[in-house]
Motif scaffolding. Structure first.
Motif, PDB file in Angstrom:
ATOM      1  N   GLY A   1      -0.327  62.609  49.532  1.00  0.00           N
ATOM      2  CA  GLY A   1      -0.559  61.368  50.259  1.00  0.00           C
ATOM      3  C   GLY A   1      -1.986  61.167  50.714  1.00  0.00           C
TER       4      GLY A   1
ATOM      5  N   ALA B   1      -6.158  58.623  59.375  1.00  0.00           N
ATOM      6  CA  ALA B   1      -4.733  58.717  59.668  1.00  0.00           C
ATOM      7  C   ALA B   1      -4.102  57.323  59.715  1.00  0.00           C
ATOM      8  CB  ALA B   1      -4.532  59.423  61.001  1.00  0.00           C
ATOM      9  N   PRO B   2      -2.849  57.194  59.279  1.00  0.00           N
ATOM     10  CA  PRO B   2      -2.234  55.869  59.161  1.00  0.00           C
ATOM     11  C   PRO B   2      -1.825  55.256  60.485  1.00  0.00           C
ATOM     12  CG  PRO B   2      -0.704  57.541  58.486  1.00  0.00           C
ATOM     13  CD  PRO B   2      -1.978  58.251  58.776  1.00  0.00           C
ATOM     14  N   ILE B   3      -2.779  55.056  61.363  1.00  0.00           N
ATOM     15  CA  ILE B   3      -2.520  54.328  62.604  1.00  0.00           C
ATOM     16  C   ILE B   3      -3.578  53.235  62.670  1.00  0.00           C
ATOM     17  CG2 ILE B   3      -2.499  54.464  65.108  1.00  0.00           C
ATOM     18  CD1 ILE B   3      -1.548  57.331  64.833  1.00  0.00           C
TER      19      ILE B   3
ATOM     20  N   TYR C   1      -6.478  53.794  54.831  1.00  0.00           N
ATOM     21  CA  TYR C   1      -5.553  54.743  55.456  1.00  0.00           C
ATOM     22  C   TYR C   1      -4.900  55.608  54.395  1.00  0.00           C
ATOM     23  CZ  TYR C   1      -6.010  51.398  59.233  1.00  0.00           C
ATOM     24  OH  TYR C   1      -6.518  50.572  60.181  1.00  0.00           O
ATOM     25  N   SER C   2      -4.571  56.840  54.784  1.00  0.00           N
ATOM     26  CA  SER C   2      -3.803  57.683  53.872  1.00  0.00           C
ATOM     27  C   SER C   2      -2.384  57.138  53.773  1.00  0.00           C
ATOM     28  CB  SER C   2      -3.768  59.120  54.384  1.00  0.00           C
ATOM     29  OG  SER C   2      -4.980  59.752  54.109  1.00  0.00           O
ATOM     30  N   ASN C   3      -1.702  57.557  52.721  1.00  0.00           N
ATOM     31  CA  ASN C   3      -0.363  57.051  52.452  1.00  0.00           C
ATOM     32  C   ASN C   3       0.627  57.519  53.524  1.00  0.00           C
ATOM     33  OD1 ASN C   3       2.021  56.252  51.333  1.00  0.00           O
ATOM     34  ND2 ASN C   3       1.410  56.788  49.259  1.00  0.00           N
ATOM     35  N   PRO C   4       1.235  56.600  54.276  1.00  0.00           N
ATOM     36  CA  PRO C   4       2.113  57.037  55.369  1.00  0.00           C
ATOM     37  C   PRO C   4       3.502  57.480  54.917  1.00  0.00           C
ATOM     38  CG  PRO C   4       1.956  54.666  55.364  1.00  0.00           C
ATOM     39  CD  PRO C   4       1.068  55.141  54.265  1.00  0.00           C
ATOM     40  N   LEU C   5       3.883  57.165  53.684  1.00  0.00           N
ATOM     41  CA  LEU C   5       5.264  57.431  53.274  1.00  0.00           C
ATOM     42  C   LEU C   5       5.598  58.923  53.249  1.00  0.00           C
ATOM     43  CD1 LEU C   5       7.783  55.965  52.593  1.00  0.00           C
ATOM     44  CD2 LEU C   5       7.132  55.976  50.202  1.00  0.00           C
ATOM     45  N   PRO C   6       4.746  59.780  52.621  1.00  0.00           N
ATOM     46  CA  PRO C   6       5.062  61.219  52.662  1.00  0.00           C
ATOM     47  C   PRO C   6       5.150  61.743  54.089  1.00  0.00           C
ATOM     48  CG  PRO C   6       3.265  60.818  51.148  1.00  0.00           C
ATOM     49  CD  PRO C   6       3.531  59.532  51.835  1.00  0.00           C
ATOM     50  N   HIS C   7       4.319  61.188  54.982  1.00  0.00           N
ATOM     51  CA  HIS C   7       4.348  61.659  56.367  1.00  0.00           C
ATOM     52  C   HIS C   7       5.720  61.442  56.980  1.00  0.00           C
ATOM     53  CE1 HIS C   7      -0.279  60.872  56.674  1.00  0.00           C
ATOM     54  NE2 HIS C   7       0.063  61.560  55.613  1.00  0.00           N
ATOM     55  N   VAL C   8       6.298  60.261  56.722  1.00  0.00           N
ATOM     56  CA  VAL C   8       7.613  59.954  57.297  1.00  0.00           C
ATOM     57  C   VAL C   8       8.657  60.924  56.758  1.00  0.00           C
ATOM     58  CG1 VAL C   8       9.385  58.213  57.488  1.00  0.00           C
ATOM     59  CG2 VAL C   8       7.013  57.544  57.536  1.00  0.00           C
ATOM     60  N   LEU C   9       8.604  61.150  55.434  1.00  0.00           N
ATOM     61  CA  LEU C   9       9.605  62.033  54.832  1.00  0.00           C
ATOM     62  C   LEU C   9       9.503  63.436  55.421  1.00  0.00           C
ATOM     63  CD1 LEU C   9       9.229  60.988  51.098  1.00  0.00           C
ATOM     64  CD2 LEU C   9      10.863  60.159  52.756  1.00  0.00           C
TER      65      LEU C   9
ATOM     66  N   ARG D   1     -12.602  60.171  64.789  1.00  0.00           N
ATOM     67  CA  ARG D   1     -11.379  59.553  65.303  1.00  0.00           C
ATOM     68  C   ARG D   1     -10.728  60.438  66.339  1.00  0.00           C
ATOM     69  NH1 ARG D   1      -6.713  56.170  62.251  1.00  0.00           N
ATOM     70  NH2 ARG D   1      -6.545  54.836  64.049  1.00  0.00           N
TER      71      ARG D   1
ATOM     72  N   ASP E   1      -4.982  64.161  57.477  1.00  0.00           N
ATOM     73  CA  ASP E   1      -4.682  62.869  58.107  1.00  0.00           C
ATOM     74  C   ASP E   1      -3.236  62.685  58.530  1.00  0.00           C
ATOM     75  OD1 ASP E   1      -7.243  62.207  57.667  1.00  0.00           O
ATOM     76  OD2 ASP E   1      -6.870  61.055  55.855  1.00  0.00           O
TER      77      ASP E   1
ATOM     78  N   VAL F   1       2.882  64.340  61.358  1.00  0.00           N
ATOM     79  CA  VAL F   1       3.491  65.561  60.841  1.00  0.00           C
ATOM     80  C   VAL F   1       2.957  66.767  61.591  1.00  0.00           C
ATOM     81  CG1 VAL F   1       3.854  66.929  58.795  1.00  0.00           C
ATOM     82  CG2 VAL F   1       3.699  64.468  58.614  1.00  0.00           C
TER      83      VAL F   1
ATOM     84  N   HIS G   1      -0.047  55.703  45.526  1.00  0.00           N
ATOM     85  CA  HIS G   1      -0.613  54.774  46.505  1.00  0.00           C
ATOM     86  C   HIS G   1      -0.465  53.316  46.096  1.00  0.00           C
ATOM     87  CE1 HIS G   1      -2.151  58.353  48.251  1.00  0.00           C
ATOM     88  NE2 HIS G   1      -2.974  58.601  47.268  1.00  0.00           N
TER      89      HIS G   1
ATOM     90  N   PRO H   1       1.299  49.597  65.789  1.00  0.00           N
ATOM     91  CA  PRO H   1       0.126  49.961  64.995  1.00  0.00           C
ATOM     92  C   PRO H   1       0.301  51.276  64.249  1.00  0.00           C
ATOM     93  CG  PRO H   1      -0.360  50.093  67.346  1.00  0.00           C
ATOM     94  CD  PRO H   1       1.009  49.527  67.221  1.00  0.00           C
TER      95      PRO H   1
ATOM     96  N   PHE I   1       1.843  53.104  61.588  1.00  0.00           N
ATOM     97  CA  PHE I   1       2.662  52.773  60.418  1.00  0.00           C
ATOM     98  C   PHE I   1       3.827  53.738  60.273  1.00  0.00           C
ATOM     99  CE2 PHE I   1      -1.753  51.647  58.867  1.00  0.00           C
ATOM    100  CZ  PHE I   1      -1.668  50.368  59.350  1.00  0.00           C
TER     101      PHE I   1
END
Lengths: 122, 100, 325, 110
Positions: free
Chosen positions: A56, A63-65, A73-81, B57, C48, C52, C118, C136, C138
């Protein structure tokens, strides 16, 4: 593929993840101790997490905020998983440990081969 | 200028982490390992904080905060669970080594 | 610089993993597993994945180590010599590893922005989630709203795991006739530790609440908050004695709480259905779609936090009470 | 270059140096209690310098408060766990090097 050094730095993360995965795998299949097996299983799952998060990541991203100063932003989907997988992983490890504790109470050992011997003598 | 300093601090913290890791792997007693884990926790706090500034950040100090708050739980757990044992499992006992 | 940090951390991870494999004292293996968790949290931050890393931090320092130690306390803490020849295992592992490494050759390079991963759903999450969902962060919007079904199932898994541990080990309430002052499980010998714990506990619980309710704006959310809250209870129980903890958080209360969390999550979904939407479609819950989403995410995260907290604490109770029984 | 940047740089460099010193100590010192002493340096002085150095960069914002809290909690928890560790080690029979040497000397004198 580009030049060799590019290739190495571009895949190093994946290789290390695979190395860790295989270490965990080795612990699981070569050790007889049940708790050690669970530790190996944890190693394995963490390496899977690392692999997912590596996939990701985008160079130069953040970071995806949402923020005003950053736009990539980096891909937030793997983070959620993976986020949920970590907590679920601990919960399932706890079940494994509970089983181990019960096995110890019944058999007096947590070594696989000794358990088998006791099972056969029953 | 500051970027370079942040980077250098990160490297220094990583070096300390490496040394602590060596101590954790080498042992010899369980208390050494526990100390190494504890120290590793503090270094993680520092690394995460400095890394936030390195990438510009610094809003993610929460992670460092939780380590600062909960890190001593591991120490307590070890002390608590292995306190009453006559032969603390956490030891490198010469007698136990000979058994094998 | 970041690449260098990344590579160093990965190398440390490899060293730790090898040490875990070699070391035969299970206690030391658990200690090294703790270091492994710390390292992977650092690695997640450097890649990032702050949410996690946050979860790994909350879980790895507290619950995971404590549960492992508690299980060790219930059984042997030394591994025997493995009975098998390790050669065959090594062969299997090497072959699988080689196949997997061959497989990575087709993967896009690390950090490549043009990688296929992506280009499908991620851009939509990043570009439109703020208009569609609101927060905000995600990760929160995906976790609680876009992939709400997934999260519901995982909450149920955690709930089930908690129930299974309790079913396997059982919790016996042995408080009858035993006054708190004679509780042997308190760490009487460590006065400093007890005082500091009392000092820190309010902050830990406060921080857990902050994480729970601030998860929309920064890293955090129900999963992390639940785990932190449970860590606080575990610290309380370890230093001040379990009978006092049991008085503050009785088992029955926790069981109800765990169930209530799952029901709150499911109930939010059902409420959306009653209001004429789909299951877990929060937009119909409020006056506007955004307000509805906000309310829905709040309730769902609360449900997750409560369930995770109660299940984790129940698991710890089960392990910690077994020895005395 | 601003004065705050210079202070930050000084604090960070000093903190890093102390950290490395402590790390080497943890690796090289001969017994558990001396190593614990080295570990203490990295836990308190190094952390204090690095975090307060960072604090100069944030001005007055939420980050400063968070850094302050991290600092306070670290300064409370790490000495506590070090103390508990030392106490547990003493209780379970680990003897400091100096004591070992003293008993050895006494034995030799006899």
């Amino acid at each position: 593929m580009d030049s060799i050094p590019m290739n190495v730095s571009g895949h190093f993360n994946y290789w290390v993840a695979i190395f860790l995965m295989m270490t965990g795998f080795y612990v699981v299949i070569s050790r007889g101790n049940l708790i050690k097996k669970l530790i190996g299983l944890n190693l394995f799952s963490t390496s899977v997490f690392i692999l997912y998060i590596s996939l990701g990541k985008i160079h130069g991203a953040t970071a995806p905020i949402a923020s005003e100063t950053f736009h990539l932003y980096s891909n937030p989907l793997p983070h959620v998983l993976i986020l949920t997988a970590i907590v679920v992983g601990v919960a399932t490890t706890a079940v494994g440990l509970a089983l181990t504790a019960r096995i110890y109470e019944q058999y007096g050992t947590i070594e696989e081969d000794e358990i088998r011997i006791k099972d056969e003598s029953l | 200028m500051l970027e370079a300093i942040y980077g250098a601090s990160c490297l220094a913290i990583l070096a300390v982490m490496g040394l602590a890791l060596l101590r954790a792997v080498l042992g010899p007693s369980a208390f050494d390992r526990l100390m190494a884990v504890n120290m590793f926790g503090t270094k993680t706090v520092l690394l995460i904080s400095v890394f936030g500034f390195l990438t510009g950040r610094p809003d993610f100090l929460d992670i460092a905060l939780i380590y600062a708050l909960v890190n001593f739980l591991g120490t307590i757990a070890v002390l608590r669970f292995f306190e009453g044992r006559k032969t603390p499992a956490c030891y490198d006992e010469p007698a136990e080594e000979q058994k094998e | 610089m970041e690449l260098f940090i990344d590579i160093t951390l990965l190398t440390f991870l490899c060293i730790t993993a090898l040490a875990i494999t070699v070391i035969r004292k299970l206690f030391c293996a658990v200690m090294l597993a703790g270091i492994f968790s710390l390292l992977s949290a650092c690695l997640f931050v450097s890649m990032d994945a702050v949410d996690v890393a946050f979860t790994e931090a909350a879980v790895g320092t507290g619950i995971a180590t404590v549960l492992m130690l508690a299980a060790l306390n219930l059984s042997h803490s030394r591994e025997k010599c493995p009975p098998y020849q390790p050669l065959l295992a090594l062969l299997v592992v090497c072959t699988t590893g080689a196949v997997l490494v061959y497989g990575t050759m087709d993967l896009p390079a690390f950090g490549d922005a043009t990688a296929p991963i992506h280009h499908h759903v991620a851009p939509r999450y990043i570009e439109q989630s703020q208009q569609e969902i609101g927060p905000p962060n995600f990760v929160t919007s995906i976790l609680a709203s876009y992939r709400g079904y997934d999260t519901l199932a995982e909450t149920v898994v955690i709930f089930t795991a908690g129930l299974s541990v309790v079913a396997l080990l059982g919790i016996r309430d042995r408080r009858g006739g035993q006054s708190i002052t004679t509780d042997r499980s308190a760490m009487k010998g460590y006065l400093v530790l007890r005082v500091v714990t009392k000092l820190l506990l309010p902050f830990i619980f406060l921080f857990a609440l902050y994480v729970q309710f601030h998860g929309d704006y920064g890293p955090g959310g129900g999963f992390q908050a639940g785990v932190i809250f449970a860590s606080g209870v575990i610290i309380h129980s370890l230093t001040l004695g379990r009978d006092r903890t049991l008085k503050a958080f009785p088992q029955r209360f926790l069981t109800i709480l765990a169930t209530a969390g799952v029901l709150l999550y499911g109930g939010t979904g059902l409420a959306a259905m009653v209001r004429g939407g789909n299951f877990l479609d929060y937009s119909v819950l409020g006056a506007t779609a955004l307000a509805g989403q906000h309310l829905g995410i709040f309730l769902v995260e609360l449900g997750v936090g409560v369930t995770v907290f109660a299940s984790m604490t129940l698991m710890y109770y089960a392990f910690s009470y077994r020895k005395e029984a | 270059m601003e004065i705050t940047a210079i202070i930050t740089a000084l604090c960070l460099v000093l903190g890093s140096l102390l950290g490395i010193t402590g790390g080497i100590g943890v690796y090289r010192l001969p017994d558990f209690f001396t190593r614990l002493h080295a570990c203490g340096i990295t836990d308190s002085a190094c952390a204090f310098l690095i975090l307060s150095g960072l604090m100069f960069q944030t001005g007055t914002s939420l980050e400063t408060v968070k850094l302050l809290f991290i600092l306070i909690f670290l300064l409370i928890t790490s000495p506590t766990s070090t103390h508990a560790l030392a106490k547990a080690a003493l209780n379970s029979g680990e003897t400091p090097l100096m004591e070992q040497q003293q008993t050895q000397q006494k034995r030799e004198e006899r």
